[in-house]
Design a protein around this motif. Structure first.
Motif, PDB file in Angstrom:
ATOM      1  N   VAL A  11      -3.408   5.521  -3.953  1.00 15.70           N
ATOM      2  CA  VAL A  11      -4.642   6.302  -4.086  1.00 15.70           C
ATOM      3  C   VAL A  11      -4.614   7.154  -5.351  1.00 15.70           C
ATOM      4  CG1 VAL A  11      -5.366   6.403  -1.674  1.00 15.70           C
ATOM      5  CG2 VAL A  11      -3.628   8.011  -2.493  1.00 15.70           C
ATOM      6  N   ARG A  12      -3.429   7.344  -5.910  1.00 17.88           N
ATOM      7  CA  ARG A  12      -3.334   8.164  -7.128  1.00 17.88           C
ATOM      8  C   ARG A  12      -3.493   7.293  -8.370  1.00 17.88           C
ATOM      9  NH1 ARG A  12       1.871  11.809  -7.002  1.00 17.88           N
ATOM     10  NH2 ARG A  12       1.299  11.862  -9.212  1.00 17.88           N
TER      11      ARG A  12
ATOM     12  N   ILE B  75       9.469   4.339  -1.450  1.00 16.37           N
ATOM     13  CA  ILE B  75       9.748   3.089  -0.725  1.00 16.37           C
ATOM     14  C   ILE B  75       8.886   1.933  -1.249  1.00 16.37           C
ATOM     15  CG2 ILE B  75       9.536   1.964   1.556  1.00 16.37           C
ATOM     16  CD1 ILE B  75      11.916   3.909   1.225  1.00 16.37           C
TER      17      ILE B  75
ATOM     18  N   MET C 183      19.005   3.292  -3.902  1.00 20.79           N
ATOM     19  CA  MET C 183      18.005   2.456  -3.244  1.00 20.79           C
ATOM     20  C   MET C 183      18.116   0.978  -3.576  1.00 20.79           C
ATOM     21  SD  MET C 183      14.432   4.293  -2.964  1.00 20.79           S
ATOM     22  CE  MET C 183      14.177   5.716  -1.934  1.00 20.79           C
TER      23      MET C 183
ATOM     24  N   SER D  66       6.324   2.248   6.984  1.00 13.84           N
ATOM     25  CA  SER D  66       6.431   3.690   7.167  1.00 13.84           C
ATOM     26  C   SER D  66       7.157   3.994   8.470  1.00 13.84           C
ATOM     27  CB  SER D  66       5.037   4.320   7.236  1.00 13.84           C
ATOM     28  OG  SER D  66       4.293   4.002   6.092  1.00 13.84           O
ATOM     29  N   THR D  67       8.024   5.002   8.431  1.00 11.86           N
ATOM     30  CA  THR D  67       8.712   5.440   9.645  1.00 11.86           C
ATOM     31  C   THR D  67       7.678   6.023  10.595  1.00 11.86           C
ATOM     32  OG1 THR D  67      10.616   5.986   8.293  1.00 11.86           O
ATOM     33  CG2 THR D  67      10.538   6.928  10.513  1.00 11.86           C
TER      34      THR D  67
ATOM     35  N   ILE E  32       0.853  -1.194   0.000  1.00  7.81           N
ATOM     36  CA  ILE E  32       0.000   0.000   0.000  1.00  7.81           C
ATOM     37  C   ILE E  32       0.884   1.236   0.000  1.00  7.81           C
ATOM     38  CG2 ILE E  32      -1.979   1.124   1.106  1.00  7.81           C
ATOM     39  CD1 ILE E  32      -2.498  -1.821   0.488  1.00  7.81           C
ATOM     40  N   GLY E  33       0.790   2.028  -1.060  1.00  3.40           N
ATOM     41  CA  GLY E  33       1.646   3.217  -1.199  1.00  3.40           C
ATOM     42  C   GLY E  33       2.789   2.897  -2.135  1.00  3.40           C
TER      43      GLY E  33
ATOM     44  N   LYS F 289      14.503   3.041  14.192  1.00  2.38           N
ATOM     45  CA  LYS F 289      14.517   3.872  12.978  1.00  2.38           C
ATOM     46  C   LYS F 289      14.599   5.360  13.348  1.00  2.38           C
ATOM     47  CE  LYS F 289      13.958   5.463   8.882  1.00  2.38           C
ATOM     48  NZ  LYS F 289      14.970   5.387   7.851  1.00  2.38           N
TER      49      LYS F 289
ATOM     50  N   CYS G 112      12.961  12.456   5.961  1.00  3.19           N
ATOM     51  CA  CYS G 112      13.352  11.515   7.026  1.00  3.19           C
ATOM     52  C   CYS G 112      14.061  12.249   8.156  1.00  3.19           C
ATOM     53  CB  CYS G 112      14.253  10.425   6.446  1.00  3.19           C
ATOM     54  SG  CYS G 112      13.372   9.305   5.349  1.00  3.19           S
TER      55      CYS G 112
ATOM     56  N   GLN H  87      -5.756   5.493   7.327  1.00  2.00           N
ATOM     57  CA  GLN H  87      -6.551   5.217   6.112  1.00  2.00           C
ATOM     58  C   GLN H  87      -6.163   3.879   5.493  1.00  2.00           C
ATOM     59  OE1 GLN H  87      -5.718   8.570   3.562  1.00  2.00           O
ATOM     60  NE2 GLN H  87      -6.704   9.967   4.995  1.00  2.00           N
TER      61      GLN H  87
ATOM     62  N   VAL I  85      -0.813  -0.879  -4.448  1.00  2.00           N
ATOM     63  CA  VAL I  85      -1.995  -0.013  -4.335  1.00  2.00           C
ATOM     64  C   VAL I  85      -1.548   1.428  -4.111  1.00  2.00           C
ATOM     65  CG1 VAL I  85      -4.100   0.459  -3.019  1.00  2.00           C
ATOM     66  CG2 VAL I  85      -3.303  -1.894  -3.287  1.00  2.00           C
TER      67      VAL I  85
ATOM     68  N   ALA J 249       3.388   1.320   3.096  1.00  2.00           N
ATOM     69  CA  ALA J 249       4.523   2.231   2.844  1.00  2.00           C
ATOM     70  C   ALA J 249       3.959   3.593   2.459  1.00  2.00           C
ATOM     71  CB  ALA J 249       5.414   1.660   1.742  1.00  2.00           C
TER      72      ALA J 249
HETATM   73  N1  LIG Z   1      11.922   7.995   0.763  1.00  2.00           N
HETATM   74  C1  LIG Z   1      12.850   7.540   1.579  1.00  2.00           C
HETATM   75  O1  LIG Z   1      14.028   7.649   1.322  1.00  2.00           O
HETATM   76  C2  LIG Z   1      12.463   6.835   2.861  1.00  2.00           C
HETATM   77  C3  LIG Z   1      13.452   6.116   3.555  1.00  2.00           C
HETATM   78  C4  LIG Z   1      13.082   5.430   4.705  1.00  2.00           C
HETATM   79  C5  LIG Z   1      11.782   5.488   5.173  1.00  2.00           C
HETATM   80  N2  LIG Z   1      10.848   6.219   4.484  1.00  2.00           N
HETATM   81  C6  LIG Z   1       9.481   6.229   5.002  1.00  2.00           C
HETATM   82  O2  LIG Z   1       8.652   5.450   4.147  1.00  2.00           O
HETATM   83  C7  LIG Z   1       7.325   5.983   4.142  1.00  2.00           C
HETATM   84  C8  LIG Z   1       6.889   6.274   2.711  1.00  2.00           C
HETATM   85  O3  LIG Z   1       7.760   7.265   2.205  1.00  2.00           O
HETATM   86  P1  LIG Z   1       7.910   7.526   0.649  1.00  2.00           P
HETATM   87  O4  LIG Z   1       9.135   8.360   0.491  1.00  2.00           O
HETATM   88  O5  LIG Z   1       7.809   6.253  -0.111  1.00  2.00           O
HETATM   89  O6  LIG Z   1       6.599   8.418   0.395  1.00  2.00           O
HETATM   90  P2  LIG Z   1       5.970   8.815  -1.032  1.00  2.00           P
HETATM   91  O7  LIG Z   1       5.212  10.045  -0.795  1.00  2.00           O
HETATM   92  O8  LIG Z   1       7.034   8.773  -2.088  1.00  2.00           O
HETATM   93  O9  LIG Z   1       4.974   7.613  -1.350  1.00  2.00           O
HETATM   94  C9  LIG Z   1       3.829   7.360  -0.627  1.00  2.00           C
HETATM   95  C10 LIG Z   1       2.746   6.923  -1.598  1.00  2.00           C
HETATM   96  O10 LIG Z   1       1.622   6.520  -0.828  1.00  2.00           O
HETATM   97  C11 LIG Z   1       0.449   6.917  -1.504  1.00  2.00           C
HETATM   98  N3  LIG Z   1      -0.637   6.898  -0.517  1.00  2.00           N
HETATM   99  C12 LIG Z   1      -0.939   7.793   0.453  1.00  2.00           C
HETATM  100  N4  LIG Z   1      -1.968   7.358   1.187  1.00  2.00           N
HETATM  101  C13 LIG Z   1      -2.349   6.172   0.678  1.00  2.00           C
HETATM  102  C14 LIG Z   1      -3.347   5.220   1.001  1.00  2.00           C
HETATM  103  N5  LIG Z   1      -4.173   5.417   2.026  1.00  2.00           N
HETATM  104  N6  LIG Z   1      -3.458   4.120   0.226  1.00  2.00           N
HETATM  105  C15 LIG Z   1      -2.624   3.905  -0.816  1.00  2.00           C
HETATM  106  N7  LIG Z   1      -1.652   4.770  -1.160  1.00  2.00           N
HETATM  107  C16 LIG Z   1      -1.504   5.867  -0.425  1.00  2.00           C
HETATM  108  C17 LIG Z   1       0.793   8.273  -2.082  1.00  2.00           C
HETATM  109  O11 LIG Z   1      -0.050   8.613  -3.163  1.00  2.00           O
HETATM  110  C18 LIG Z   1       2.256   8.040  -2.514  1.00  2.00           C
HETATM  111  O12 LIG Z   1       2.346   7.617  -3.862  1.00  2.00           O
HETATM  112  C19 LIG Z   1       7.345   7.224   5.046  1.00  2.00           C
HETATM  113  O13 LIG Z   1       6.994   6.864   6.338  1.00  2.00           O
HETATM  114  C20 LIG Z   1       8.832   7.605   5.034  1.00  2.00           C
HETATM  115  O14 LIG Z   1       9.201   8.318   6.182  1.00  2.00           O
HETATM  116  C21 LIG Z   1      11.146   6.881   3.332  1.00  2.00           C
END
Ligand SMILES: NC(=O)c1ccc[n+]([C@@H]2O[C@H](COP(=O)([O-])OP(=O)(O)OC[C@H]3O[C@@H](n4cnc5c(N)ncnc54)[C@H](O)[C@@H]3O)[C@@H](O)[C@H]2O)c1
Length: 425
Positions: free
Chosen positions: A38-39, A18, A177, A127-128, A13-14, A223, A277, A108, A36, A86
């Motif tokens: 939402v976009r 990540i 990554m 998710s962190t 999810i997301g 974390k 982060c 959500q 999955v 995620a």
């Molecule tokens: N990006 C990094 O380098 C990194 C590293 C370690 C940890 N994290 C953690 O990982 C988590 C995700 O970060 P990210 O960078 O991938 O964020 P992101 O914004 O790139 O991706 C999140 C995705 O989730 C989607 N989303 C939001 N709500 C949703 C829902 N209810 N159902 C389905 N999709 C949904 C958004 O549309 C988006 O595409 C965060 O907690 C972040 O702190 C990120």
């Protein structure tokens, strides 16, 4: 439809920075993965084998995953053996300026998967998150199932013991990554020992690093601790840079010399700390234990103040010139990526433009159209590096992108140079 539901190993999810690499790598290791988001636009791009953000080599993996039929995406979850959340975990700002973790995306997502989770399934929070969020994820999921049962849309609500819940935080470095996803050591923190063990088994499908099983609260705190450690150490370097400015000492030379001590390893100062982060996660600790996290809070404040110090330096330099042109090199939050979230470089560029110090030329080699934040702001334009260097009276280096490191120093002659990264020395 039922047959399809039964066939997925993992539902992620997301599908952001990540979730998408994680989903793709599981898929290339032979698991059936459903992603999955939402976009709907993101889902469409991924189902076409494409990417909606830049990350080196990820395009190859996504294409292979989608091409093999092992990765599909949609806007609503499906049944699977394992669910991985995620989604974003930002903070919101309270009335007194306090930073409050925003867990609405986790809530959500937990509620969205509730109808599809079956007893014995594993639900992982990647998710962190603040300490205690994995327990909240379980509670939201069970609460949603109870509501579905009451509405006659689900046969069995189930209890916390019938499902497995774990927190498995992610440590990858944007820009690197795919390598780090595979080779980093990981932590699998279960709400029960079995959940931690089963989560470890899952990540062993692609992870070559060691995987340590612990409880969910320790995993959550681990974390946050890692990023707070980085933040505190960067704050020390940033504070040194302020002290050195005050005393007329070259901070880069100072750190180079101090680091010759066998037990000293000071990090490099910069224009501030960005990204979603390091600039965010320490606040989750401060929010949970405000009375006893004074050092972590102060480090955040020192790093958050650094962009204003850079702006003050630029304004002081600009005040000596008539209608100066100011080049701001870099908008991303770190080198060689296109991610502008929580970026001090963006904050500095905007603040200089709004201050009326001069005409601002922003340069960001990883972005082709002006970012939303700059649209409508007067006296700032996104230009090429060449144009910026040709026209600027003041050059502010904000991000150490490799294109900027390669700049011919002769092109800086006669200009005021503010090198916030110490790379043109
Ligand atoms: N990006 C990094 O380098 C990194 C590293 C370690 C940890 N994290 C953690 O990982 C988590 C995700 O970060 P990210 O960078 O991938 O964020 P992101 O914004 O790139 O991706 C999140 C995705 O989730 C989607 N989303 C939001 N709500 C949703 C829902 N209810 N159902 C389905 N999709 C949904 C958004 O549309 C988006 O595409 C965060 O907690 C972040 O702190 C990120």
């Amino acid at each position: 439809m039922k047959a399809e539901f039964q066939s997925y190993d993992v539902c992620v999810i997301g599908l952001g920075y990540i979730g998408l690499p994680t989903a793709s790598i599981f898929a290339t290791r032979g698991l059936k993965v459903f992603g999955v988001d939402v976009r709907a636009d993101v889902v469409e791009i991924i189902n076409g084998g494409g990417l909606h953000f830049h990350e080196p080599d990820l395009d190859v993996i996504v294409r292979a995953a989608v091409g093999s039929g092992n990765l599909r995406a949609g806007t609503t979850p499906v049944a699977a053996r394992t669910f991985i959340l995620a989604v974003p975990t930002p903070f919101s700002v309270g009335p007194k300026g306090e930073k409050i973790p925003d867990l609405s995306f986790v809530e959500q997502a937990s509620r969205a998967i509730a109808p599809f989770v079956e007893p014995g399934n594993l639900v992982i929070l990647e998710s962190t998150s603040p300490v205690g969020t994995t327990e909240l994820m379980r509670d939201w999921l069970l609460d949603e199932r109870r509501k579905l049962v009451a509405a006659g849309r689900l046969a069995l609500a189930g209890t916390g013991e019938q499902f497995l819940f774990a927190h498995c935080p992610e440590r990858v470095l944007p820009g690197n990554m795919l390598k780090e996803l595979v080779s980093n050591d990981r932590i699998a923190g279960g709400l029960t020992p079995e959940a931690g063990r089963v989560a470890k088994e899952l990540y062993l499908r692609f992870c070559t690093g060691e995987i340590f099983v612990t409880d969910a609260r320790t995993a959550e705190m681990a974390k946050l601790t890692e990023n707070s450690f980085r933040d505190v150490n960067i704050a020390f370097a940033n504070e040194l840079s302020l002290i050195c400015d005050h005393l007329g000492i070259d901070v880069w030379e100072l750190i180079r010399l101090a680091n010759r001590h066998p037990r000293v390893k000071i990090l490099q100062p910069g224009p501030g700390v960005g990204g979603h982060c390091i600039a965010v996660d320490p606040w989750f600790i401060v929010h949970s234990a405000p009375e006893v996290s004074r050092l972590i809070r102060t480090a955040r404040e020192v790093n958050d103040a650094k962009p204003h110090h850079i702006v003050a330096r630029v304004r002081a330099a600009a005040a000596k010139l008539n209608q100066p042109v100011i080049a701001c090199l870099g908008l991303a939050f770190k080198a060689d990526i296109d991610d502008l979230r929580e970026s001090p470089a963006m904050e500095i560029t905007l603040e200089i433009a709004r201050s009326g110090a001069g005409e601002v030329l922003a340069v960001e080699p990883h972005v082709t159209t002006p970012p939303k934040a700059l649209v409508g702001v007067e006296r700032v334009a996104l230009v090429s590096l060449d144009e910026a260097l040709r026209r600027a009276d003041i050059v502010v280096l904000l991000v150490n992108h490799r294109q900027f490191l390669a700049v011919d120093r002769a092109r800086l002659a006669g200009k005021i140079v503010i090198d916030t990264r110490g790379v043109w020395r």
